[in-house]
Design an enzyme around this catalytic site. Sequence first.
Site, PDB file in Angstrom:
ATOM      1  N   ARG A 180       0.845  -1.197   0.000  1.00  0.00           N
ATOM      2  CA  ARG A 180       0.000   0.000   0.000  1.00  0.00           C
ATOM      3  C   ARG A 180       0.870   1.232   0.000  1.00  0.00           C
ATOM      4  NH1 ARG A 180      -1.405   3.591   3.629  1.00  0.00           N
ATOM      5  NH2 ARG A 180      -0.606   2.398   5.386  1.00  0.00           N
ATOM      6  N   ILE A 181       0.434   2.235  -0.729  1.00  0.00           N
ATOM      7  CA  ILE A 181       1.035   3.559  -0.662  1.00  0.00           C
ATOM      8  C   ILE A 181      -0.084   4.554  -0.391  1.00  0.00           C
ATOM      9  CG2 ILE A 181       3.101   3.142  -2.049  1.00  0.00           C
ATOM     10  CD1 ILE A 181       1.528   4.236  -4.474  1.00  0.00           C
ATOM     11  N   SER A 182       0.267   5.627   0.295  1.00  0.00           N
ATOM     12  CA  SER A 182      -0.739   6.607   0.704  1.00  0.00           C
ATOM     13  C   SER A 182      -1.040   7.634  -0.377  1.00  0.00           C
ATOM     14  CB  SER A 182      -0.286   7.328   1.966  1.00  0.00           C
ATOM     15  OG  SER A 182      -0.117   6.404   3.007  1.00  0.00           O
ATOM     16  N   THR A 183      -0.036   7.944  -1.189  1.00  0.00           N
ATOM     17  CA  THR A 183      -0.239   8.951  -2.229  1.00  0.00           C
ATOM     18  C   THR A 183       0.151   8.379  -3.580  1.00  0.00           C
ATOM     19  OG1 THR A 183       1.991   9.866  -1.993  1.00  0.00           O
ATOM     20  CG2 THR A 183       0.277  10.825  -0.602  1.00  0.00           C
ATOM     21  N   GLN A 199       3.899   8.095  -4.911  1.00  0.00           N
ATOM     22  CA  GLN A 199       4.796   7.084  -4.369  1.00  0.00           C
ATOM     23  C   GLN A 199       4.703   5.836  -5.237  1.00  0.00           C
ATOM     24  OE1 GLN A 199       2.843   6.963  -0.534  1.00  0.00           O
ATOM     25  NE2 GLN A 199       4.606   7.948   0.448  1.00  0.00           N
TER      26      GLN A 199
END
Length: 95
Positions: free
Chosen positions: A13-16, A19
């Site tokens: 998972r990445i938040s933005t 990334q």
Amino acid sequence: MINEKKRIGIYVRISTTDQSTELQKQELSAFCTARGWGDIRIYEDSGKTGTNGNRPALKKLLSDARERQIDLVACWKLDRLFRSLKDLIATLQEF
């Protein structure tokens, strides 16, 4: 001792969206491959915050675990799966 074929669910998972999950996927895939675990399924949520429980790939991972489609779950860091102790406990109970 017979090395059973393990089905691995890798969660990244990445938040933005600026990334990348590539490092997470590469390292976790190499980790699994080194152990002879060849059946690897990658569950990827991009641009999703960990505080949001409505993550499509996480829901699919949990569904596949519930249906015994995967044997093990691997993630880069625990905060990729959950961000609170409450979420940790609920997810572990689900597993």
